[in-house]
Design an enzyme around this catalytic site. Structure first.
Site, PDB file in Angstrom:
ATOM      1  N   THR A  44       0.839  -1.188   0.000  1.00  0.00           N
ATOM      2  CA  THR A  44       0.000   0.000   0.000  1.00  0.00           C
ATOM      3  C   THR A  44       0.879   1.245   0.000  1.00  0.00           C
ATOM      4  OG1 THR A  44      -0.038   0.220   2.414  1.00  0.00           O
ATOM      5  CG2 THR A  44      -1.763  -1.128   1.396  1.00  0.00           C
ATOM      6  N   ASP A  45       0.319   2.346  -0.473  1.00  0.00           N
ATOM      7  CA  ASP A  45       0.921   3.626  -0.142  1.00  0.00           C
ATOM      8  C   ASP A  45       0.810   3.770   1.373  1.00  0.00           C
ATOM      9  OD1 ASP A  45       2.023   6.141  -0.219  1.00  0.00           O
ATOM     10  OD2 ASP A  45       0.711   6.877  -1.813  1.00  0.00           O
ATOM     11  N   TRP A  46       1.586   4.663   1.937  1.00  0.00           N
ATOM     12  CA  TRP A  46       1.687   4.767   3.400  1.00  0.00           C
ATOM     13  C   TRP A  46       0.357   5.222   3.992  1.00  0.00           C
ATOM     14  CZ3 TRP A  46       5.327   2.399   1.532  1.00  0.00           C
ATOM     15  CH2 TRP A  46       6.496   2.072   2.199  1.00  0.00           C
TER      16      TRP A  46
END
Length: 833
Positions: free
Chosen positions: A231-233
């Protein structure tokens, strides 16, 4: 699947598998000690290494980072149109990663520049998917050639910062495949990246992190991706749905919240352990790849990388205008004045997760004075303000009146474009434009050098003889600027995006940034030059455009079928330098359907080559076209297709400067009939209005489904997707927002006192604070849970939601969840892996 990997996963407990699918902290995967499975360290890119210096008790936030070479960001690097150069940049960054024991670099970003207002455009390559994919693949090849994994991001349809964590990108299938996914497809197939990062947003109703169509059907089954998807953060929504859809890794750590959800789902039969095993296997394979990469050593030279960063910047700067050959400047002969604070406080990169701590930084004025130490300087404007300063302008005007030529440094200050928020207009700061207007009154020989991460308007352009688009050129860009100004280097950059005349001319003007829940991509295929050409709109500077100090001649276009493959067309033409100095030219190949049976842009980029030639030298340039380059995505068959037609092959110096043409007839196996009539989608064929407007019925017809609702969240409807900005209308919501601001500032500033004073101040002075404030306004409650460092969990958030929605029992539910969370935390401390 690798049997060693399978065996290792089979030896893990359920708890270990669940833990492996979430980060150990901000930057590492979880190690499994008894299996001797070490962790993998990853760090931000993509134009240089951003390895954070750890701070105690920090969960999320922007920290100081180790010094590293800041190369030109993607907005500039794309203007080089040089695959080999981009690959070498990737190699150099990877060598620095190896020096810092970093195994995975979070880059490149290949999202499409849908609007010039996207605050993160400086991190992306182009408005064109072919160019983005080619350069992205070159970067990945360079990084991975040094044993470091690359992460192509943000997958997918992430073209804005406003409400990026919750917005639903509503886009028709053809635009999705031909524009917004095509660059990713090229990178996956050409370069085989180790990792893919899913974006925050939804894509047609489903979050990218749990979108099976994206993560499994396309990425793995159709394109053949064999790496790990993270995932993106903070982009996780539903961890169980994500793993089922094909996601492997949540980043950063959710402090045990999502691993607990995975364990519960397996025990309750909602998640198959076989599916969890497959997710873990890709992470184990990533660890193996990382270990192999570390087994080969590479020499790293900070000095060599800095020197190469300047060479790279030299190919990125674009000469937009050069009337009467006012450039290059003759050293020591022309009296030169340098004006503008950006000459001493350079803007060389963007702000956000890609912000590199440069190993050194060149100053433009110092570099210019290497050619002539007597060159005078005036500040001209205050970079921290937008208002004209009469005293500073008077000093600049007095200096300009004494010079033969005046170099004006102007552009967008840091606070104008950043991750976390979008720009509001195309304009430069008022004091920059005002200064240029005033200078033209005392000296017509003005050379404007721009520093910006995306297109800007230039109300003075007709009166200024020379304009250089410097973009953001990295730590050594000042040296490249000076070399081009004085003719030591011949500019060879070409625009990778269109500069429109006005914001109202952009195809998504009516539809960007959307909100509060959806953003509709009603312009469909007509992004950038595809729209301007099809609508016959004048632009400030076209896609692919860039001048040189020399002149190039195109001739002798020849087409022939490849003898070894009937689906391949070989093209050759002659390119000659007919000017008086060495130079590089980027020849571009476009294709046009002369008898379109369905909606198609006027032309599309399908090839390019950059060639160096000495004066009088010529070279035969070769390119290839595959049958698929004439194709489109067939929404009936859900695959790429080609129909019989005549196509124009166009070779030129830009999208609007075509030098050679030829027509080729293509025969397909089957006849094709479009799924819609001209009348049904007339707005996509007939661009009569200045501002593109697509009626609801036409977009619904193209989209092929009912359009999703776009209601503003309100009391009674708040859920985990509601943002802190949405819930601030309530007393409790405002308290939560203020709490989040205080936590974020503590993490971002460490032990420093809050310089802004009051809690949650809404007009912070620094760009970092502005980014934080904008990000927090758009942060959904689900992300607040993940960013809380274990203070909140989903059950507690449910109790808060009951209170926000004025439902009975909310406080009681919150208190019960709080005590359950404390009990879980105590138990976890006793049973740490």
């Amino acid at each position: 699947m690798n049997p060693i990997v399978t065996d290792m996963v089979s030896q893990m407990t359920l708890e270990e598998k669940a833990a492996l699918c979430s980060g150990a902290d901000n930057w590492h995967t979880v190690p499994i000690k008894h299996l001797k499975l070490n962790s993998v360290m990853m760090c931000d890119g993509p134009h240089g290494l951003r390895k954070e210096i750890p701070k105690p008790e920090e969960h999320f936030g922007m920290s100081e980072s180790e010094p590293a070479t800041c190369f030109p960001p993607a907005c500039a690097l794309a203007s080089s149109w040089n695959r080999a150069l981009v690959q070498r940049v990737g190699e150099a960054i990877a060598e620095e990663c190896r020096n810092e024991d970093v195994s995975v670099l979070l880059g490149p970003g290949v999202n499409i520049k849908r609007s010039p207002l996207c605050g993160r455009n400086f991190e992306y390559y182009s408005e064109d998917p072919y160019l983005s994919g080619q350069l992205g693949a070159s970067f990945v090849k360079g990084v991975q050639s040094r044993g470091v994994g690359a992460t192509v991001k943000h997958f997918a349809v992430n073209s804005q910062e406003y409400r990026r964590m919750v917005t639903d990108s509503v886009v028709d299938e053809r635009a999705l495949r031909e524009i917004y996914l095509y660059a990713f497809e090229q990178v996956i197939k050409l370069a085989h990246p180790w990792c893919v990062m899913s974006s925050y947003n939804k894509v047609n109703g489903t979050y990218a992190s749990e979108n099976k169509m994206l993560l499994t059907d396309l990425l793995r089954d159709e394109w053949g991706f064999r790496g790990a998807v993270m995932t993106d953060w903070g982009a996780m929504n539903d961890v169980v749905a994500s793993i089922q859809a094909g996601l492997n890794l949540e980043m950063p750590s959710s402090t045990g919240i999502n691993p607990d959800r995975i364990i519960l789902a397996v025990r309750e039969g909602r998640l198959s352990e076989d599916v969890l095993d497959r997710a873990c296997a890709d992470i184990v394979m990533l660890v193996f790849q990382s270990n192999i990469g570390k087994s080969v050593q590479y020499l790293f030279s900070e000095h060599a990388n800095h020197f190469f960063a300047q060479r790279a910047a030299e190919e990125c700067i674009v000469l937009l205008k050069n009337r009467n050959a006012v450039l290059p400047i003759a050293p020591m002969r022309d009296t030169v004045a340098v004006i503008g604070e950006m000459a001493v406080r350079p803007r060389y990169q963007g702000t956000g997760s890609s912000k590199v701590n440069p190993s050194r930084l060149l100053n433009p004025l110092d570099e210019i004075r290497k050619y002539d130490p007597s060159i005078a300087y005036a500040q001209g404007y205050d970079l921290d303000s937008d208002e004209p300063d009469e005293r500073l302008e008077s000093e600049a005007l007095a200096l300009a009146a004494t010079a033969d030529k005046v170099v004006v440094f102007a552009g967008l200050p840091d606070r104008y474009e950043s991750e976390g928020f979008d720009r509001e207009s195309l304009s430069l700061p008022e004091n920059h434009n005002h200064l240029i207007d005033q200078l033209l009154r005392v000296n017509p020989n003005l050379i404007v050098l721009l520093s910006n991460g995306a297109p800007v308007s230039m109300p003075w352009v007709d009166r200024v003889p020379a304009v250089l688009e410097g973009y953001l050129c990295g730590q050594a860009g000042a040296g490249a600027m000076a070399d081009i100004l004085f003719g030591a280097v011949n500019p060879s950059g070409k625009l990778a995006e269109t500069f429109p005349l006005a914001l109202e001319d952009t195809p998504c003007f009516n539809y960007f940034p959307g909100g509060p829940k959806t953003v509709e991509y009603r312009e469909s295929l007509f992004v950038g030059y595809r729209y301007y050409q099809s609508a016959h709109k004048d632009v400030l500077f076209p896609f692919g455009y860039g001048l040189s100090y020399t002149t190039f001649e195109y001739s002798e276009l020849s087409l022939s079928r490849d003898p070894s493959d009937s689906d391949v067309l070989n093209l050759t033409f002659r390119l000659k330098n007919v000017g008086h100095c060495p130079g590089k030219e980027t020849a571009q190949l476009y294709v046009r359907d002369l008898q379109p049976l369905l909606i198609r842009p006027e032309s599309e980029l399908k090839g390019f080559e950059k060639v160096f030639l000495n004066p009088g030298e010529s070279e035969t340039v070769q390119m290839k076209l595959h049958k698929s380059d004439f194709g489109f995505f067939d929404t009936r068959l859900h695959r790429w297709n080609v129909y019989s037609a005549d196509y124009q092959i166009m070779i030129g110096a830009s999208s609007e400067d075509i030098r050679l043409t030829e027509i080729v007839s293509l025969k397909a196996d089957d006849d094709y009939a479009p799924p819609y009539s001209y009348r049904e989608l007339i707005s996509y064929y007939d661009f009569k209005n200045r501002i593109l407007t697509i009626p609801d019925l036409e977009f619904k017809r193209l989209y092929g489904a009912p359009l999703p609702r776009n209601d503003q969240p309100a009391v009674g409807t708040f859920d985990l997707e509601s943002t802190l900005g949405d819930i601030r209308v309530t007393f409790l919501g405002n308290l939560l927002y203020r709490f989040a601001v205080s936590q974020q500032k503590k993490q971002a500033e460490g032990d420093k006192k809050n310089k802004e004073g009051s809690l949650g101040k809404e007009e912070p002075k620094s760009t970092d604070d502005l980014m934080i404030a904008a990000s927090l306004i758009d942060m959904p409650l689900k992300s607040l849970v993940l960013y809380s460092g274990g203070i909140l969990d989903y059950e507690m958030a449910d109790g808060l939601l009951m209170m926000l929605n004025k439902q009975k029992g909310g406080f009681k539910a919150l208190r019960k969840a709080y005590h359950a969370r404390r009990k879980t935390n105590r138990k976890r401390k006793k049973n740490r892996i």
